[in-house]
Design a protein around this motif. Sequence first.
Motif, PDB file in Angstrom:
ATOM      1  N   MET A   1       8.798  23.595 -19.338  1.00 23.08           N
ATOM      2  CA  MET A   1       8.245  22.934 -18.161  1.00 23.08           C
ATOM      3  C   MET A   1       7.800  23.973 -17.136  1.00 23.08           C
ATOM      4  O   MET A   1       6.722  23.870 -16.544  1.00 23.08           O
ATOM      5  CB  MET A   1       9.309  22.003 -17.544  1.00 23.08           C
ATOM      6  N   LEU A   2       8.630  24.988 -16.944  1.00 22.80           N
ATOM      7  CA  LEU A   2       8.312  26.009 -15.943  1.00 22.80           C
ATOM      8  C   LEU A   2       7.087  26.830 -16.364  1.00 22.80           C
ATOM      9  O   LEU A   2       6.234  27.162 -15.532  1.00 22.80           O
ATOM     10  CB  LEU A   2       9.520  26.931 -15.721  1.00 22.80           C
ATOM     11  N   VAL A   3       7.018  27.133 -17.659  1.00 25.02           N
ATOM     12  CA  VAL A   3       5.857  27.895 -18.143  1.00 25.02           C
ATOM     13  C   VAL A   3       4.594  27.058 -17.982  1.00 25.02           C
ATOM     14  O   VAL A   3       3.548  27.555 -17.566  1.00 25.02           O
ATOM     15  CB  VAL A   3       6.058  28.321 -19.616  1.00 25.02           C
TER      16      VAL A   3
ATOM     17  N   SER B   1      15.698  15.850 -13.025  1.00 26.63           N
ATOM     18  CA  SER B   1      16.658  14.758 -13.005  1.00 26.63           C
ATOM     19  C   SER B   1      16.527  13.998 -14.326  1.00 26.63           C
ATOM     20  O   SER B   1      15.443  13.859 -14.866  1.00 26.63           O
ATOM     21  CB  SER B   1      16.392  13.834 -11.823  1.00 26.63           C
ATOM     22  N   GLY B   2      17.615  13.531 -14.841  1.00 29.44           N
ATOM     23  CA  GLY B   2      17.585  12.850 -16.128  1.00 29.44           C
ATOM     24  C   GLY B   2      18.073  13.739 -17.251  1.00 29.44           C
ATOM     25  O   GLY B   2      18.696  13.261 -18.192  1.00 29.44           O
ATOM     26  N   ILE B   3      17.832  15.034 -17.135  1.00 22.71           N
ATOM     27  CA  ILE B   3      18.251  15.928 -18.216  1.00 22.71           C
ATOM     28  C   ILE B   3      19.777  16.008 -18.272  1.00 22.71           C
ATOM     29  O   ILE B   3      20.390  15.894 -19.325  1.00 22.71           O
ATOM     30  CB  ILE B   3      17.637  17.331 -18.024  1.00 22.71           C
TER      31      ILE B   3
ATOM     32  N   ILE C   1       3.863  24.685 -15.728  1.00 19.66           N
ATOM     33  CA  ILE C   1       3.337  24.607 -14.351  1.00 19.66           C
ATOM     34  C   ILE C   1       2.871  25.975 -13.857  1.00 19.66           C
ATOM     35  O   ILE C   1       1.956  26.067 -13.052  1.00 19.66           O
ATOM     36  CB  ILE C   1       4.333  23.964 -13.359  1.00 19.66           C
ATOM     37  N   THR C   2       3.511  27.030 -14.358  1.00 20.14           N
ATOM     38  CA  THR C   2       3.053  28.370 -13.967  1.00 20.14           C
ATOM     39  C   THR C   2       1.635  28.602 -14.496  1.00 20.14           C
ATOM     40  O   THR C   2       0.760  29.109 -13.794  1.00 20.14           O
ATOM     41  CB  THR C   2       3.999  29.447 -14.523  1.00 20.14           C
ATOM     42  N   GLU C   3       1.399  28.179 -15.748  1.00 18.51           N
ATOM     43  CA  GLU C   3       0.071  28.349 -16.333  1.00 18.51           C
ATOM     44  C   GLU C   3      -0.961  27.538 -15.554  1.00 18.51           C
ATOM     45  O   GLU C   3      -2.071  27.990 -15.297  1.00 18.51           O
ATOM     46  CB  GLU C   3       0.078  27.932 -17.810  1.00 18.51           C
ATOM     47  N   ARG C   4      -0.559  26.329 -15.143  1.00 22.83           N
ATOM     48  CA  ARG C   4      -1.488  25.492 -14.371  1.00 22.83           C
ATOM     49  C   ARG C   4      -1.820  26.162 -13.036  1.00 22.83           C
ATOM     50  O   ARG C   4      -2.972  26.171 -12.613  1.00 22.83           O
ATOM     51  CB  ARG C   4      -0.874  24.107 -14.143  1.00 22.83           C
ATOM     52  N   ALA C   5      -0.793  26.741 -12.394  1.00 25.60           N
ATOM     53  CA  ALA C   5      -1.032  27.438 -11.118  1.00 25.60           C
ATOM     54  C   ALA C   5      -1.997  28.598 -11.322  1.00 25.60           C
ATOM     55  O   ALA C   5      -2.894  28.825 -10.507  1.00 25.60           O
ATOM     56  CB  ALA C   5       0.292  27.945 -10.544  1.00 25.60           C
TER      57      ALA C   5
ATOM     58  N   PRO D   1      14.697  15.038 -22.194  1.00 26.15           N
ATOM     59  CA  PRO D   1      13.595  14.520 -21.364  1.00 26.15           C
ATOM     60  C   PRO D   1      12.754  15.669 -20.794  1.00 26.15           C
ATOM     61  O   PRO D   1      13.309  16.655 -20.301  1.00 26.15           O
ATOM     62  CB  PRO D   1      14.326  13.779 -20.237  1.00 26.15           C
ATOM     63  N   TYR D   2      11.435  15.513 -20.874  1.00 28.72           N
ATOM     64  CA  TYR D   2      10.500  16.549 -20.419  1.00 28.72           C
ATOM     65  C   TYR D   2       9.570  15.917 -19.396  1.00 28.72           C
ATOM     66  O   TYR D   2       8.802  15.011 -19.723  1.00 28.72           O
ATOM     67  CB  TYR D   2       9.713  17.068 -21.630  1.00 28.72           C
ATOM     68  N   THR D   3       9.686  16.335 -18.133  1.00 29.81           N
ATOM     69  CA  THR D   3       8.908  15.690 -17.075  1.00 29.81           C
ATOM     70  C   THR D   3       8.115  16.705 -16.262  1.00 29.81           C
ATOM     71  O   THR D   3       8.685  17.470 -15.487  1.00 29.81           O
ATOM     72  CB  THR D   3       9.824  14.896 -16.120  1.00 29.81           C
ATOM     73  N   VAL D   4       6.809  16.702 -16.454  1.00 32.07           N
ATOM     74  CA  VAL D   4       5.924  17.518 -15.625  1.00 32.07           C
ATOM     75  C   VAL D   4       4.839  16.596 -15.101  1.00 32.07           C
ATOM     76  O   VAL D   4       4.219  15.864 -15.864  1.00 32.07           O
ATOM     77  CB  VAL D   4       5.279  18.663 -16.444  1.00 32.07           C
ATOM     78  N   LYS D   5       4.654  16.615 -13.776  1.00 30.00           N
ATOM     79  CA  LYS D   5       3.575  15.829 -13.184  1.00 30.00           C
ATOM     80  C   LYS D   5       2.760  16.759 -12.315  1.00 30.00           C
ATOM     81  O   LYS D   5       3.205  17.150 -11.233  1.00 30.00           O
ATOM     82  CB  LYS D   5       4.140  14.671 -12.353  1.00 30.00           C
ATOM     83  N   GLY D   6       1.593  17.124 -12.751  1.00 32.15           N
ATOM     84  CA  GLY D   6       0.765  18.053 -12.000  1.00 32.15           C
ATOM     85  C   GLY D   6       1.493  19.371 -11.850  1.00 32.15           C
ATOM     86  O   GLY D   6       1.878  19.992 -12.835  1.00 32.15           O
ATOM     87  N   MET D   7       1.716  19.772 -10.587  1.00 34.70           N
ATOM     88  CA  MET D   7       2.411  21.020 -10.334  1.00 34.70           C
ATOM     89  C   MET D   7       3.910  20.809 -10.138  1.00 34.70           C
ATOM     90  O   MET D   7       4.622  21.732  -9.773  1.00 34.70           O
ATOM     91  CB  MET D   7       1.832  21.710  -9.084  1.00 34.70           C
TER      92      MET D   7
END
Lengths: 312, 96
Positions: free
Chosen positions: A217-219, A188-190, A221-225, A177-183
């Motif tokens: 996922m971490l990369v 949970s779920g993994i 949100i980091t890119e979005r930031a 499961p891959y969960t990213v919402k905005g930042m």
Amino acid sequence: MTVVIGFEGSANKIGIGIIKDGEVLSNPRRTYITPPGQGFMPSDTARHHRAVVLTVLQEALEQAGLKPADVDCVAYTKGPGMGAPLVTVALVARTVAQLWGKPLLGVNHCIGHIEMGRLITKANNPTVLYVSGGNTQVGYRLHRAAWQLFGQISNDPSPGYNIEQMAKKGTQYVELPYTVKGMDVSFSGILSYIEITQHCYNGDELPVALQETVFSMLVEITERAMAHCGSQEVLIVGGVGCNLRLQEMMGVMCKERGAKLFATDERFCIDNGAMIAQAGWEMFRSGQVTELEDSWITQRYRTDEVEVTWRD
Amino acid sequence: MAADGETNPETGKLEFSLDVPFPSSREATIALRSLSPDREPRRGGISKHLSVSGSTLSVRWSADEARILRVSVNSFLDHLSLVIETMEMFGPPVAL
């Protein structure tokens, strides 16, 4: 010249480090090791820290070649972390600060990671990804800890390092499961997914899948930031930050954006005393001290509760 | 070290007191200030008061239940022994 001694013991590491104007004079550390799959309980961890804290303090002074009189400030971790271990270490810090007649300074553990990363890498104005056993955040956003996942893996020397070694054996990728919402990321779920499906795999695939999924996922949100802030630097800190696969994936993203990646190795990524000393050094130089009556520890302590007085 | 425990007939609360002698009032005060900042973890049910008189550190507990009192006293004794050991290894206190 300012010399700061830093006491860290918020989780399963106890470390005491001495910093003199950006130079690490000593940084001894001990790790409370529990069997894989078993977390560390607060009272057992506190007992471990209690048993070694004074020896580690003696080592820190001896390795630095300093006497208590040479120290200008005693910094300790005020939080966040587990209550009992935090108190154990704070008690020693408070007592020596009074014995030696030095000011005391309570430091936010997360700020310690960030300041140490900045010192070691000389990053100028980075977007910081802080990913560790207990805390995961980009900038000042808080996320459910990666510990929920990596806590299932041996914590000697750190889960982030161990999963990297385990993942080297796997060749096949399994979708998780891959969960990213905005930042925000959600882990949970993994773990449930892995628990339910692990009998289908031979065991080598899951560490790979876990790393690839969580780090993607971490990369992301980091890119979005970075895009939001117009930042051209990334700094990875925290115990999972010493994972080379995470650094590699982040490196690819940075290269595509023409940005620069900074990371540290396990000496300074994993909890240690010098990082508390370094954050303490910055705070002390900007005029902050903590009065004894205000030196209570706190299990919850958001990074953005700290007033940053040492940087514009 | 002197300790005393009883049930207060007026309040019905369990009370416990402890007197710990130190080499000097300075050291007793250091111990007091090291041990005071952290509050009791549980809200209500127990209160703890620390004070120094001369070179003696005094602690008074008042609690509703023996179990809570025992946990608090045990944890205090652990903390106290760490502070005393720290003083023995890294003291005596510098002249002010």
